[in-house]
Design a protein around this motif. Structure first.
Motif, PDB file in Angstrom:
ATOM      1  N   PRO A  45     -17.802  36.959  14.276  1.00 41.34           N
ATOM      2  CA  PRO A  45     -17.732  37.038  16.186  1.00 41.34           C
ATOM      3  C   PRO A  45     -19.257  36.859  16.304  1.00 41.34           C
ATOM      4  O   PRO A  45     -20.096  37.524  15.767  1.00 41.34           O
ATOM      5  N   VAL A  46     -19.470  36.217  17.472  1.00 45.62           N
ATOM      6  CA  VAL A  46     -21.052  36.336  18.168  1.00 45.62           C
ATOM      7  C   VAL A  46     -21.463  37.570  18.459  1.00 45.62           C
ATOM      8  O   VAL A  46     -22.626  38.062  18.215  1.00 45.62           O
ATOM      9  N   LYS A  47     -20.774  38.580  18.912  1.00 45.92           N
ATOM     10  CA  LYS A  47     -21.101  40.072  19.151  1.00 45.92           C
ATOM     11  C   LYS A  47     -21.427  40.747  18.053  1.00 45.92           C
ATOM     12  O   LYS A  47     -22.593  41.452  18.071  1.00 45.92           O
ATOM     13  N   ARG A  48     -20.935  40.352  16.882  1.00 53.31           N
ATOM     14  CA  ARG A  48     -21.420  41.123  15.472  1.00 53.31           C
ATOM     15  C   ARG A  48     -22.556  40.581  14.998  1.00 53.31           C
ATOM     16  O   ARG A  48     -23.440  41.407  14.611  1.00 53.31           O
ATOM     17  N   ARG A  84     -29.810  22.861  13.898  1.00 50.22           N
ATOM     18  CA  ARG A  84     -30.456  23.779  14.653  1.00 50.22           C
ATOM     19  C   ARG A  84     -29.681  23.440  16.185  1.00 50.22           C
ATOM     20  O   ARG A  84     -29.835  22.287  16.548  1.00 50.22           O
ATOM     21  N   LEU A  85     -29.545  24.427  16.783  1.00 48.24           N
ATOM     22  CA  LEU A  85     -29.149  24.380  18.481  1.00 48.24           C
ATOM     23  C   LEU A  85     -30.178  25.151  19.088  1.00 48.24           C
ATOM     24  O   LEU A  85     -31.045  25.903  18.694  1.00 48.24           O
ATOM     25  N   PRO A  86     -30.167  24.801  20.629  1.00 45.67           N
ATOM     26  CA  PRO A  86     -30.975  25.264  21.588  1.00 45.67           C
ATOM     27  C   PRO A  86     -31.013  26.858  21.539  1.00 45.67           C
ATOM     28  O   PRO A  86     -32.148  27.649  21.293  1.00 45.67           O
ATOM     29  N   SER A  87     -29.870  27.510  21.239  1.00 43.68           N
ATOM     30  CA  SER A  87     -29.729  28.995  21.144  1.00 43.68           C
ATOM     31  C   SER A  87     -28.572  29.407  20.134  1.00 43.68           C
ATOM     32  O   SER A  87     -27.604  28.608  19.784  1.00 43.68           O
ATOM     33  N   TYR A  88     -28.957  30.517  19.553  1.00 45.40           N
ATOM     34  CA  TYR A  88     -27.922  30.933  18.349  1.00 45.40           C
ATOM     35  C   TYR A  88     -26.411  30.974  19.094  1.00 45.40           C
ATOM     36  O   TYR A  88     -25.380  30.781  18.391  1.00 45.40           O
ATOM     37  N   ARG A  89     -26.553  31.387  20.121  1.00 46.55           N
ATOM     38  CA  ARG A  89     -24.931  31.578  20.765  1.00 46.55           C
ATOM     39  C   ARG A  89     -24.311  30.397  20.920  1.00 46.55           C
ATOM     40  O   ARG A  89     -23.021  30.119  21.106  1.00 46.55           O
ATOM     41  N   ASP A  90     -25.031  28.982  20.921  1.00 40.40           N
ATOM     42  CA  ASP A  90     -24.464  27.925  20.902  1.00 40.40           C
ATOM     43  C   ASP A  90     -23.318  27.466  19.910  1.00 40.40           C
ATOM     44  O   ASP A  90     -22.400  26.580  20.005  1.00 40.40           O
ATOM     45  N   TYR A  91     -23.672  28.401  18.557  1.00 43.00           N
ATOM     46  CA  TYR A  91     -22.578  27.937  17.578  1.00 43.00           C
ATOM     47  C   TYR A  91     -21.391  28.407  17.641  1.00 43.00           C
ATOM     48  O   TYR A  91     -20.260  28.141  17.048  1.00 43.00           O
ATOM     49  N   VAL A 101     -19.940  27.971  11.148  1.00 48.63           N
ATOM     50  CA  VAL A 101     -20.636  29.336  11.579  1.00 48.63           C
ATOM     51  C   VAL A 101     -19.854  30.336  12.340  1.00 48.63           C
ATOM     52  O   VAL A 101     -19.899  31.724  11.960  1.00 48.63           O
ATOM     53  N   SER A 102     -19.176  29.679  13.291  1.00 44.36           N
ATOM     54  CA  SER A 102     -18.267  30.741  14.138  1.00 44.36           C
ATOM     55  C   SER A 102     -17.004  31.132  13.150  1.00 44.36           C
ATOM     56  O   SER A 102     -16.638  32.253  13.760  1.00 44.36           O
ATOM     57  N   THR A 142     -24.839  39.185  16.889  1.00 45.79           N
ATOM     58  CA  THR A 142     -26.078  39.766  17.847  1.00 45.79           C
ATOM     59  C   THR A 142     -26.617  41.128  17.465  1.00 45.79           C
ATOM     60  O   THR A 142     -27.618  41.530  17.554  1.00 45.79           O
ATOM     61  N   TRP A 143     -25.511  42.001  17.107  1.00 41.43           N
ATOM     62  CA  TRP A 143     -25.901  43.257  16.928  1.00 41.43           C
ATOM     63  C   TRP A 143     -26.530  43.463  15.596  1.00 41.43           C
ATOM     64  O   TRP A 143     -27.809  44.118  15.558  1.00 41.43           O
ATOM     65  N   ILE A 144     -26.331  42.722  14.659  1.00 43.30           N
ATOM     66  CA  ILE A 144     -26.992  42.580  13.286  1.00 43.30           C
ATOM     67  C   ILE A 144     -28.479  42.012  13.663  1.00 43.30           C
ATOM     68  O   ILE A 144     -29.633  42.554  13.021  1.00 43.30           O
ATOM     69  N   LEU A 145     -28.552  41.212  14.233  1.00 40.82           N
ATOM     70  CA  LEU A 145     -30.131  40.512  14.652  1.00 40.82           C
ATOM     71  C   LEU A 145     -30.672  41.343  15.366  1.00 40.82           C
ATOM     72  O   LEU A 145     -31.805  41.624  15.449  1.00 40.82           O
ATOM     73  N   GLY A 146     -30.067  42.280  16.102  1.00 41.36           N
ATOM     74  CA  GLY A 146     -30.919  43.164  16.815  1.00 41.36           C
ATOM     75  C   GLY A 146     -31.265  44.693  16.143  1.00 41.36           C
ATOM     76  O   GLY A 146     -32.094  45.469  16.396  1.00 41.36           O
ATOM     77  N   ASN A 147     -30.331  45.055  14.984  1.00 42.09           N
ATOM     78  CA  ASN A 147     -30.512  46.059  14.493  1.00 42.09           C
ATOM     79  C   ASN A 147     -31.169  46.181  12.810  1.00 42.09           C
ATOM     80  O   ASN A 147     -31.356  47.044  12.308  1.00 42.09           O
TER      81      ASN A 147
END
Length: 203
Positions: free
Chosen positions: A29-32, A5-12, A24-25, A34-39
């Motif tokens: 990509p982090v953008k993909r 666990r990290l403070p933010s998912y973007r930290d991975y 994980v990385s 983030t898109w899945i997480l939001g949709n």
């Protein structure tokens, strides 16, 4: 992410050697992500009933997953003869209208889940507590037991419970459904015999 666990998912995906996670990385990509997480949705938000509607469901967004898990739990294992009904707390300290506070429990704040379990601990059936089903709800424990035991009616199971659920009316009802009951009791409950000997020994 559930293990490390990290403070933010973007930290991975961070460029910092301290935070960056190569496994994980490397998956996407982090953008993909983030898109899945939001949709990603489990239910159609446009069909969700408004708060105050008689059919409003606090767990609407998760209802398909909860229903699927409930059906699977019932189908994968035949209930053993000895069953137990109790409450379980899932620790959660964030903001949620479903969060309960129970000062006498090891986990004091979180989500309350009613469960019917086999003698080996397998959860045969569960029900997430979302609050009162009506303005004045009487015999909550009795209602919970009735809901959780419907699949085992007429099969001569033995059900164990604590004094939150135990009541004379519930035991009589379960008897008519061929479920034998055993549990601790609160002597202040209605229809129970008066205790005349305060020095009863175990058994």
């Amino acid at each position: 992410m559930g293990v490390k666990r990290l403070p933010s998912y973007r930290d991975y995906w961070s460029t910092s050697d301290i935070l960056h996670d190569p496994y994980v990385s490397s998956l996407m990509p982090v953008k993909r992500f983030t898109w899945i997480l939001g949709n990603l949705h489990l239910n159609d938000n446009t069909l969700m009933k408004k708060k105050g509607d008689k059919d409003f469901d606090k767990l609407y967004k998760l209802r398909p997953l909860i229903t699927h898990l409930s059906e699977k739990f019932l189908s994968v294992l035949r209930p053993s003869k000895h069953q137990a009904v109790d409450e379980s707390m899932v620790k959660f300290k964030g903001r949620s209208s479903l969060k309960q506070y129970m000062p006498k429990k090891p986990i004091k704040r979180g989500y309350k889940i009613w469960m019917r379990c086999n003698e080996n601990g397998f959860a045969s059936q569960f029900q997430i507590y979302t609050g009162k089903t009506s303005d004045v709800e009487k015999s909550l424990g009795e209602r919970v037991v009735r809901d959780l035991t419907q699949p085992i009616y007429g099969k001569n199971h033995i059900l164990y419970m604590d004094n939150f659920f135990s009541s004379y009316n519930l035991y009589r009802y379960l008897e008519t459904q061929k479920i034998f009951s055993c549990g601790t009791v609160n002597m202040s409950r209605k229809n129970l015999p008066k205790l005349t000997d305060n020095n009863l020994t175990r058994g």
